[in-house]
Design an enzyme around this catalytic site. Structure first.
Site, PDB file in Angstrom:
ATOM      1  N   ASP A  26       0.869  -1.175   0.000  1.00 11.76           N
ATOM      2  CA  ASP A  26       0.000   0.000   0.000  1.00 11.76           C
ATOM      3  C   ASP A  26       0.905   1.224   0.000  1.00 11.76           C
ATOM      4  OD1 ASP A  26      -2.550   1.402   0.338  1.00 11.76           O
ATOM      5  OD2 ASP A  26      -1.722   1.956   2.283  1.00 11.76           O
TER       6      ASP A  26
ATOM      7  N   CYS B  41     -11.249  -3.199  14.010  1.00 12.86           N
ATOM      8  CA  CYS B  41     -12.406  -3.913  13.476  1.00 12.86           C
ATOM      9  C   CYS B  41     -13.231  -4.498  14.612  1.00 12.86           C
ATOM     10  CB  CYS B  41     -11.947  -5.013  12.526  1.00 12.86           C
ATOM     11  SG  CYS B  41     -13.323  -5.976  11.885  1.00 12.86           S
TER      12      CYS B  41
ATOM     13  N   ASP C  46      -2.497   1.393   7.211  1.00 12.88           N
ATOM     14  CA  ASP C  46      -1.819   1.131   5.939  1.00 12.88           C
ATOM     15  C   ASP C  46      -1.437  -0.345   5.805  1.00 12.88           C
ATOM     16  OD1 ASP C  46      -2.091   3.807   5.412  1.00 12.88           O
ATOM     17  OD2 ASP C  46      -0.062   4.334   6.076  1.00 12.88           O
TER      18      ASP C  46
ATOM     19  N   CYS D 177     -11.208  -9.471   7.370  1.00 10.81           N
ATOM     20  CA  CYS D 177     -12.303 -10.405   7.604  1.00 10.81           C
ATOM     21  C   CYS D 177     -13.496 -10.116   6.695  1.00 10.81           C
ATOM     22  CB  CYS D 177     -12.742 -10.370   9.065  1.00 10.81           C
ATOM     23  SG  CYS D 177     -13.622  -8.853   9.493  1.00 10.81           S
TER      24      CYS D 177
ATOM     25  N   GLU E 165      -2.100  -1.609  -5.641  1.00 13.82           N
ATOM     26  CA  GLU E 165      -3.351  -0.999  -6.067  1.00 13.82           C
ATOM     27  C   GLU E 165      -3.140  -0.294  -7.399  1.00 13.82           C
ATOM     28  OE1 GLU E 165      -6.124   0.874  -2.581  1.00 13.82           O
ATOM     29  OE2 GLU E 165      -4.290   1.875  -3.139  1.00 13.82           O
TER      30      GLU E 165
ATOM     31  N   CYS F 160     -11.884  -4.607   6.185  1.00 13.29           N
ATOM     32  CA  CYS F 160     -10.997  -5.393   7.034  1.00 13.29           C
ATOM     33  C   CYS F 160     -10.655  -6.697   6.307  1.00 13.29           C
ATOM     34  CB  CYS F 160     -11.690  -5.695   8.357  1.00 13.29           C
ATOM     35  SG  CYS F 160     -10.632  -6.617   9.490  1.00 13.29           S
TER      36      CYS F 160
ATOM     37  N   CYS G 134     -13.808  -8.721  13.835  1.00 15.13           N
ATOM     38  CA  CYS G 134     -12.847  -9.774  14.196  1.00 15.13           C
ATOM     39  C   CYS G 134     -11.878  -9.323  15.285  1.00 15.13           C
ATOM     40  CB  CYS G 134     -12.076 -10.223  12.958  1.00 15.13           C
ATOM     41  SG  CYS G 134     -10.988  -8.968  12.292  1.00 15.13           S
TER      42      CYS G 134
HETATM   43 ZN   LIG Z   1     -12.143  -7.594  10.790  1.00 16.16          ZN
END
Ligand SMILES: [Zn+2]
Length: 362
Positions: free
Chosen positions: A183, A336, A346, A321, A267, A319, A339
């Site tokens: 990133d 998050c 980053d 997850c 990206e 995230c 999870c």
């Molecule tokens: Zn998560």
């Protein structure tokens, strides 16, 4: 695959004179050839082509013996450039070609050096036909390469050779053992999915600050004054030094990453946003990232590694997850609720990029 490497040249005083003379003769040929085209068209309505101009070169050399000092391929390339300028104009991609002043005509090119010299580069020298073996700072080896073009360019602080080479890409690897997501960011240069970060080196940040100060000083100098001329040259030299240091940094980092992973994921940069943003510091870093991504992609290809670009949409708002974790730019920490992952934003983005890339690759 085509790549261009840039090397600093260290010509002897005689060679440097020869370089200046070559550049000047090329420029004058360019301007004469342009004049010929324009008068033929304006007075007789005739179109002069590249082929016609090239056919006149031997007679031209007889009339102006100084041109015997310049390799014929270089002269042909000169006419080719002019032709390209007109073609771009005819296609509506550029304005009408200008006459070139010494400030605007900065390089000459050997389009097929392989044909003119087998001994191209050895022991830190590059062979430039009609000029000789010029000492060169060769920081990269030329194994498995064919030289396709040599362009010699004058900069504010000296001469550089842009050497185009064709490399045989290594056989693409079949299995992926280690993969990495990257990133690119503003606060640090890049964050990696292996939870490491790459920072801009301190010497580079310092040099960029110095450059900015010098640019401010320049803007305060009176227009047309001798002091301003001096300051302008100084800024140009500093600018080039910084650009070169940055390039070196990008080469080293991309090399390190490509050598230690089989799959590299980044990206896709959003071009529209980058053009819209006119802030200087931002545009510099954008240019840096684009270069970084280019370096990563060609180094990966050369090493037989996989390089995957994923759509940029929402990589910083999700995230690993799969849960949405919306956050503004000011929020540096990703937390998050789904999870329970708490990590630098980053790094999480880099992980999401990697996840998406693995899905594409599979
Ligand atoms: Zn998560």
């Amino acid at each position: 695959m085509q790549i261009t490497f840039q090397f600093r040249l260290y010509p002897t005083p005689e060679q440097e004179q020869q370089l200046h003379r070559t550049l000047d003769l090329c420029r004058k040929l360019y301007n004469r050839a342009k004049e010929w085209r324009d008068t033929a068209y304006n007075q007789e309505g005739k179109t002069v082509t590249y082929a016609m101009q090239q056919n006149e070169l031997p007679a031209f050399k007889k009339e102006f013996p100084a041109y015997k000092e310049v390799h014929s391929q270089v002269l042909q390339d000169c006419l080719r450039r002019l032709d390209d300028a007109y073609q771009r104009f005819f296609r509506g991609e550029a304005g009408f070609p200008h006459y070139k002043s010494t400030e605007r005509y900065l390089s000459f090119t050997y389009p097929q050096p392989g044909a003119v010299s087998k001994t191209f580069a050895h022991d830190g020298f590059v062979y430039l036909p009609k000029i000789g073996f010029v000492r060169m700072h060769a920081h990269r080896p030329f194994d498995r390469t064919i030289v396709t073009q040599i362009n010699v360019k004058r900069y504010a602080d000296g001469w550089m050779a842009n050497i185009g080479v064709k490399t045989e890409a290594a056989e693409a690897g079949q299995t992926v053992e280690t993969a990495v997501g990257i990133d690119v960011g503003l606060s640090t240069f890049a964050a990696l999915s292996d939870e490491t970060k790459v920072d801009n080196p301190r010497h580079l940040r310092r040099a960029e600050r110095r450059l900015k100060r010098a640019q401010r000083r320049l803007s305060r100098k009176q227009r047309g004054s001798r002091n301003r001329q001096k300051a302008k040259r100084k800024v140009a030299r500093m600018h080039q030094k910084v650009a070169r240091q940055r390039k070196d940094f990008l080469h080293k980092q991309s090399y390190r990453i490509v050598m230690s992973h089989d799959l590299i994921a980044v990206e896709k940069l959003k071009v529209k946003n980058m053009i819209r943003n006119r802030r200087l510091s931002k545009s510099i870093s954008d240019a840096g990232w684009r270069k970084f991504i280019t370096y990563l992609s060609y180094k990966a290809e050369r090493q037989g590694k996989r390089f995957v670009q994923v759509p940029a949409h929402g990589t910083s708002q999700t995230c690993v997850c799969g849960a949405d974790v919306p956050k503004t730019l000011a929020v540096r920490l990703h937390e998050c609720e789904g999870c329970g992952l708490v990590q630098d934003r980053d790094i999480v983005s880099a992980k999401v990029i990697l996840q998406r890339a693995l899905k594409i690759a599979a």
